[in-house]
Design an enzyme around this catalytic site. Structure first.
Site, PDB file in Angstrom:
ATOM      1  CG  ASP A  96      55.739   9.625 -88.041  1.00  0.00           C
ATOM      2  OD1 ASP A  96      55.323  10.439 -87.205  1.00  0.00           O
ATOM      3  OD2 ASP A  96      55.805   9.861 -89.263  1.00  0.00           O
ATOM      4  CD  GLU A  97      59.555   3.928 -86.874  1.00  0.00           C
ATOM      5  OE1 GLU A  97      59.342   2.949 -86.131  1.00  0.00           O
ATOM      6  OE2 GLU A  97      59.165   3.982 -88.057  1.00  0.00           O
TER       7      GLU A  97
END
Length: 293
Positions: free
Chosen positions: A238-239
């Site tokens: 999720d980066e």
């Protein structure tokens, strides 16, 4: 060069999209547009951005190609400018119908929204396959005549299932893999192989509440905004580079179930917009960020 959207018969003319990036210096736009003009092309849309921090120049040009033009002939015409400025380029035919693979687990709202937007023509794409670690969404895929692959994933067979996905991408010619609330984490190897070609929808306005039941966590904390983030998949969970985001106000009078309902709607919209932007070649990677034209 003038803008021209239709031919004499009123039918949509063929349009190619050129995206390019390089170190910024004078003459880039002039060189590219001159080459296009010399080959009888008309510009329909043009966007550009100079990143002052990195001194990188980004550009997207949609242009109407003369009859008989091919991708190879257009690339040959642009080669001198590409070599002169050291450009990284991509050229696509906007008239193509790109193939996509959608991955889903039990939450099917984002998948259904994508299928609907394709059916009504807002998204120009062909779903080559739906892949899931559950059987729940099979009936929706079969209703649309889409091949459905049920591949349960465990720690023991993860590498095997990921290779099956890559084989499916190559076999179908899919340009994009979409994680429509697919609740499995890609390995670093798969994330690297699909970098820039896989989009995930995250159920929060990143960074925010991670782990199980994010909307319930948000409810317990009394938040006043909830949202969703669509981003490219990377090995850092999720980066990845963010493509699109949206938030909506919530109040103390709403229940946790209300939060979930609002979240479902936001996730569906944000993912569909991100997919559309990518398929129309409007997203360009700029390190850990994106340029979205």
């Amino acid at each position: 060069m003038k803008s021209q959207g239709n031919d004499a018969a009123g039918e949509a003319a063929p349009v190619h999209i050129l995206t390019l990036s390089c170190e910024d210096r004078p003459g880039i736009v002039a060189a590219v547009t001159a080459e296009l003009a010399a080959n009888g092309a008309n510009i329909a849309e043009s966007s550009q951005f100079w990143d002052r921090q990195t001194n990188r120049f980004f550009m997207r040009i949609a242009f109407i190609s003369p009859a008989g033009s091919t991708k190879d002939s257009l690339e040959r015409a642009l080669k001198s400018s590409v070599d002169r400025f050291g450009m990284k380029t991509a050229l696509v035919d906007q008239g193509r119908r790109p193939k996509i693979i959608v991955m889903v687990s039990k939450f099917d709202h984002a998948l259904l929204h994508l299928l609907y937007q394709i059916r009504v023509g807002w998204l120009n794409a062909e779903v080559a396959a739906v892949v899931s670690n559950h059987e729940d969404a099979r009936r929706f895929a079969e209703l649309e005549g889409i091949p459905y692959h049920h591949w349960p994933t465990t720690r023991e067979n993860k590498a095997e299932q990921e290779q099956k996905l890559m084989d499916l991408v190559q076999r179908t010619g899919a340009e994009l893999v979409i994680l429509a609330r697919y609740m499995q984490v890609f390995s670093k190897s798969l994330s690297d192989r699909l970098f820039g070609r896989a989009i995930n929808i995250h159920h929060s306005f990143l960074p925010s509440f991670k782990g199980a039941k994010p909307y319930h966590q948000a409810f317990d904390r009394g938040v006043k905004l909830i949202g969703a983030t669509a981003h490219y998949v990377t090995s850092d969970l999720d980066e990845g580079p963010i493509i699109d985001q949206e938030t909506e106000r919530v109040t103390h009078a709403m229940s946790a179930e209300d939060f979930v309902a609002v979240g479902r709607d936001i996730e569906s919209r944000v993912l569909a917009r991100a997919v559309k932007l990518h398929l129309e070649a409007r997203v360009m990677l700029n390190g850990h960020k994106t340029i979205v034209f």
